[in-house]
Design a protein around this motif. Structure first.
Motif, PDB file in Angstrom:
ATOM      1  N   GLY A 143       0.792  -1.224   0.000  1.00 19.51           N
ATOM      2  CA  GLY A 143       0.000   0.000   0.000  1.00 19.51           C
ATOM      3  C   GLY A 143       0.820   1.267   0.000  1.00 19.51           C
ATOM      4  O   GLY A 143       0.268   2.366  -0.058  1.00 19.51           O
ATOM      5  N   GLY A 144       2.136   1.151   0.066  1.00 17.94           N
ATOM      6  CA  GLY A 144       3.025   2.313   0.100  1.00 17.94           C
ATOM      7  C   GLY A 144       3.324   2.862  -1.281  1.00 17.94           C
ATOM      8  O   GLY A 144       2.605   2.613  -2.257  1.00 17.94           O
ATOM      9  N   LEU A 145       4.414   3.597  -1.393  1.00 17.96           N
ATOM     10  CA  LEU A 145       4.759   4.294  -2.628  1.00 17.96           C
ATOM     11  C   LEU A 145       4.891   3.365  -3.825  1.00 17.96           C
ATOM     12  O   LEU A 145       4.350   3.655  -4.893  1.00 17.96           O
ATOM     13  N   CYS A 146       5.606   2.259  -3.682  1.00 17.54           N
ATOM     14  CA  CYS A 146       5.781   1.356  -4.830  1.00 17.54           C
ATOM     15  C   CYS A 146       4.444   0.796  -5.308  1.00 17.54           C
ATOM     16  O   CYS A 146       4.200   0.713  -6.518  1.00 17.54           O
ATOM     17  N   SER A 147       3.561   0.455  -4.379  1.00 15.57           N
ATOM     18  CA  SER A 147       2.226  -0.022  -4.747  1.00 15.57           C
ATOM     19  C   SER A 147       1.447   1.086  -5.449  1.00 15.57           C
ATOM     20  O   SER A 147       0.768   0.847  -6.453  1.00 15.57           O
ATOM     21  N   LEU A 148       1.531   2.298  -4.925  1.00 12.99           N
ATOM     22  CA  LEU A 148       0.845   3.446  -5.513  1.00 12.99           C
ATOM     23  C   LEU A 148       1.286   3.633  -6.963  1.00 12.99           C
ATOM     24  O   LEU A 148       0.452   3.820  -7.856  1.00 12.99           O
ATOM     25  N   ILE A 149       2.579   3.556  -7.220  1.00 11.81           N
ATOM     26  CA  ILE A 149       3.111   3.738  -8.567  1.00 11.81           C
ATOM     27  C   ILE A 149       2.708   2.575  -9.469  1.00 11.81           C
ATOM     28  O   ILE A 149       2.258   2.773 -10.598  1.00 11.81           O
ATOM     29  N   ASP A 150       2.867   1.358  -8.980  1.00  8.67           N
ATOM     30  CA  ASP A 150       2.550   0.179  -9.792  1.00  8.67           C
ATOM     31  C   ASP A 150       1.078   0.090 -10.164  1.00  8.67           C
ATOM     32  O   ASP A 150       0.735  -0.410 -11.240  1.00  8.67           O
ATOM     33  N   ASP A 151       0.203   0.572  -9.292  1.00  5.07           N
ATOM     34  CA  ASP A 151      -1.243   0.427  -9.490  1.00  5.07           C
ATOM     35  C   ASP A 151      -1.908   1.673 -10.068  1.00  5.07           C
ATOM     36  O   ASP A 151      -3.133   1.724 -10.178  1.00  5.07           O
ATOM     37  N   ARG A 152      -1.131   2.674 -10.451  1.00  6.04           N
ATOM     38  CA  ARG A 152      -1.734   3.917 -10.933  1.00  6.04           C
ATOM     39  C   ARG A 152      -2.456   3.711 -12.261  1.00  6.04           C
ATOM     40  O   ARG A 152      -2.092   2.872 -13.069  1.00  6.04           O
ATOM     41  N   THR A 153      -3.486   4.525 -12.456  1.00  4.88           N
ATOM     42  CA  THR A 153      -4.270   4.537 -13.686  1.00  4.88           C
ATOM     43  C   THR A 153      -4.144   5.927 -14.291  1.00  4.88           C
ATOM     44  O   THR A 153      -4.388   6.934 -13.609  1.00  4.88           O
ATOM     45  N   SER A 154      -3.784   5.994 -15.550  1.00  5.66           N
ATOM     46  CA  SER A 154      -3.665   7.292 -16.218  1.00  5.66           C
ATOM     47  C   SER A 154      -5.029   7.945 -16.365  1.00  5.66           C
ATOM     48  O   SER A 154      -6.022   7.276 -16.653  1.00  5.66           O
ATOM     49  N   ILE A 155      -5.061   9.263 -16.151  1.00  8.76           N
ATOM     50  CA  ILE A 155      -6.271  10.049 -16.322  1.00  8.76           C
ATOM     51  C   ILE A 155      -5.915  11.303 -17.119  1.00  8.76           C
ATOM     52  O   ILE A 155      -4.740  11.643 -17.274  1.00  8.76           O
ATOM     53  N   GLU A 156      -6.918  11.995 -17.593  1.00  8.84           N
ATOM     54  CA  GLU A 156      -6.710  13.264 -18.302  1.00  8.84           C
ATOM     55  C   GLU A 156      -6.443  14.380 -17.298  1.00  8.84           C
ATOM     56  O   GLU A 156      -6.895  14.332 -16.147  1.00  8.84           O
ATOM     57  N   ARG A 157      -5.751  15.408 -17.743  1.00 13.50           N
ATOM     58  CA  ARG A 157      -5.499  16.571 -16.887  1.00 13.50           C
ATOM     59  C   ARG A 157      -6.820  17.168 -16.407  1.00 13.50           C
ATOM     60  O   ARG A 157      -6.936  17.578 -15.256  1.00 13.50           O
ATOM     61  N   SER A 158      -7.822  17.204 -17.276  1.00  7.38           N
ATOM     62  CA  SER A 158      -9.114  17.785 -16.891  1.00  7.38           C
ATOM     63  C   SER A 158      -9.730  17.041 -15.707  1.00  7.38           C
ATOM     64  O   SER A 158     -10.329  17.663 -14.823  1.00  7.38           O
ATOM     65  N   THR A 159      -9.581  15.729 -15.665  1.00  7.91           N
ATOM     66  CA  THR A 159     -10.077  14.948 -14.529  1.00  7.91           C
ATOM     67  C   THR A 159      -9.268  15.277 -13.281  1.00  7.91           C
ATOM     68  O   THR A 159      -9.827  15.509 -12.208  1.00  7.91           O
ATOM     69  N   PHE A 160      -7.959  15.322 -13.416  1.00 13.55           N
ATOM     70  CA  PHE A 160      -7.068  15.662 -12.309  1.00 13.55           C
ATOM     71  C   PHE A 160      -7.459  17.003 -11.702  1.00 13.55           C
ATOM     72  O   PHE A 160      -7.562  17.148 -10.476  1.00 13.55           O
ATOM     73  N   LEU A 161      -7.730  17.988 -12.553  1.00 17.06           N
ATOM     74  CA  LEU A 161      -8.057  19.338 -12.085  1.00 17.06           C
ATOM     75  C   LEU A 161      -9.372  19.403 -11.325  1.00 17.06           C
ATOM     76  O   LEU A 161      -9.581  20.310 -10.518  1.00 17.06           O
ATOM     77  N   GLN A 162     -10.255  18.455 -11.545  1.00 19.00           N
ATOM     78  CA  GLN A 162     -11.531  18.435 -10.831  1.00 19.00           C
ATOM     79  C   GLN A 162     -11.345  18.143  -9.342  1.00 19.00           C
ATOM     80  O   GLN A 162     -12.223  18.446  -8.541  1.00 19.00           O
ATOM     81  N   TYR A 163     -10.221  17.554  -8.983  1.00 17.94           N
ATOM     82  CA  TYR A 163     -10.034  17.070  -7.621  1.00 17.94           C
ATOM     83  C   TYR A 163      -8.996  17.815  -6.801  1.00 17.94           C
ATOM     84  O   TYR A 163      -9.098  17.861  -5.584  1.00 17.94           O
ATOM     85  N   VAL A 164      -7.974  18.356  -7.428  1.00 13.23           N
ATOM     86  CA  VAL A 164      -6.856  18.907  -6.653  1.00 13.23           C
ATOM     87  C   VAL A 164      -7.019  20.391  -6.360  1.00 13.23           C
ATOM     88  O   VAL A 164      -7.736  21.110  -7.063  1.00 13.23           O
ATOM     89  N   ASP A 165      -6.344  20.842  -5.311  1.00 16.95           N
ATOM     90  CA  ASP A 165      -6.343  22.242  -4.929  1.00 16.95           C
ATOM     91  C   ASP A 165      -5.578  23.041  -5.991  1.00 16.95           C
ATOM     92  O   ASP A 165      -4.387  22.815  -6.207  1.00 16.95           O
ATOM     93  N   HIS A 166      -6.261  23.972  -6.638  1.00 16.08           N
ATOM     94  CA  HIS A 166      -5.670  24.696  -7.762  1.00 16.08           C
ATOM     95  C   HIS A 166      -4.552  25.637  -7.333  1.00 16.08           C
ATOM     96  O   HIS A 166      -3.579  25.811  -8.075  1.00 16.08           O
ATOM     97  N   ASP A 167      -4.675  26.251  -6.160  1.00 13.50           N
ATOM     98  CA  ASP A 167      -3.623  27.156  -5.691  1.00 13.50           C
ATOM     99  C   ASP A 167      -2.327  26.393  -5.430  1.00 13.50           C
ATOM    100  O   ASP A 167      -1.241  26.851  -5.805  1.00 13.50           O
ATOM    101  N   GLU A 168      -2.446  25.246  -4.789  1.00 11.29           N
ATOM    102  CA  GLU A 168      -1.248  24.437  -4.535  1.00 11.29           C
ATOM    103  C   GLU A 168      -0.636  23.952  -5.840  1.00 11.29           C
ATOM    104  O   GLU A 168       0.591  23.966  -5.998  1.00 11.29           O
ATOM    105  N   LEU A 169      -1.479  23.530  -6.766  1.00 11.33           N
ATOM    106  CA  LEU A 169      -0.968  23.069  -8.050  1.00 11.33           C
ATOM    107  C   LEU A 169      -0.230  24.189  -8.774  1.00 11.33           C
ATOM    108  O   LEU A 169       0.858  23.974  -9.317  1.00 11.33           O
ATOM    109  N   GLN A 170      -0.782  25.389  -8.754  1.00 13.46           N
ATOM    110  CA  GLN A 170      -0.122  26.511  -9.421  1.00 13.46           C
ATOM    111  C   GLN A 170       1.248  26.788  -8.802  1.00 13.46           C
ATOM    112  O   GLN A 170       2.219  27.042  -9.515  1.00 13.46           O
ATOM    113  N   GLU A 171       1.345  26.715  -7.484  1.00 11.24           N
ATOM    114  CA  GLU A 171       2.637  26.904  -6.813  1.00 11.24           C
ATOM    115  C   GLU A 171       3.648  25.852  -7.278  1.00 11.24           C
ATOM    116  O   GLU A 171       4.815  26.163  -7.537  1.00 11.24           O
TER     117      GLU A 171
END
Length: 101
Positions: free
Chosen positions: A24-52
């Motif tokens: 469940g740690g970092l290696c699992s996170l990387i191995d199990d990741r699913t690619s998504i579009e940037r538009s999907t990513f932007l729906q969930y993350v804090d925009h101010d932090e991302l801009q920084e």
């Protein structure tokens, strides 16, 4: 029901070494990741932090000023799980940047 906002948690370079090779740690996170579009990513993350983060990586705020992260085809956006909890992130220069709720 509003979506949860995911905040920047860490990148793989600064990850706690005790949480890299465990279930469940970092290696699992990387191995199990699913690619998504940037538009999907932007729906969930804090925009101010991302801009920084984008500015710290040397991206321009606007495409007329230079390369933006949105215009960089080499950035991969993903969702995964960290110890069973959904996370969102992006991969830039083989470094994962992870956002958690």
């Amino acid at each position: 029901m509003s979506k949860r906002t995911y905040r920047f948690f860490n990148n793989c370079v600064s990850w706690d070494s005790a949480d890299v090779h465990v279930d469940g740690g970092l290696c699992s996170l990387i191995d199990d990741r699913t690619s998504i579009e940037r538009s999907t990513f932007l729906q969930y993350v804090d925009h101010d932090e991302l801009q920084e983060i984008e500015l710290s990586l040397g991206y321009s705020k606007h495409y007329k000023q230079g390369l933006t992260m949105a215009g960089d085809n080499h950035v991969e956006y993903f969702r995964s799980k960290h110890h069973g909890e959904r996370v969102y992130g992006f991969r830039h220069s083989a470094i994962e940047f992870v956002f958690v709720a």
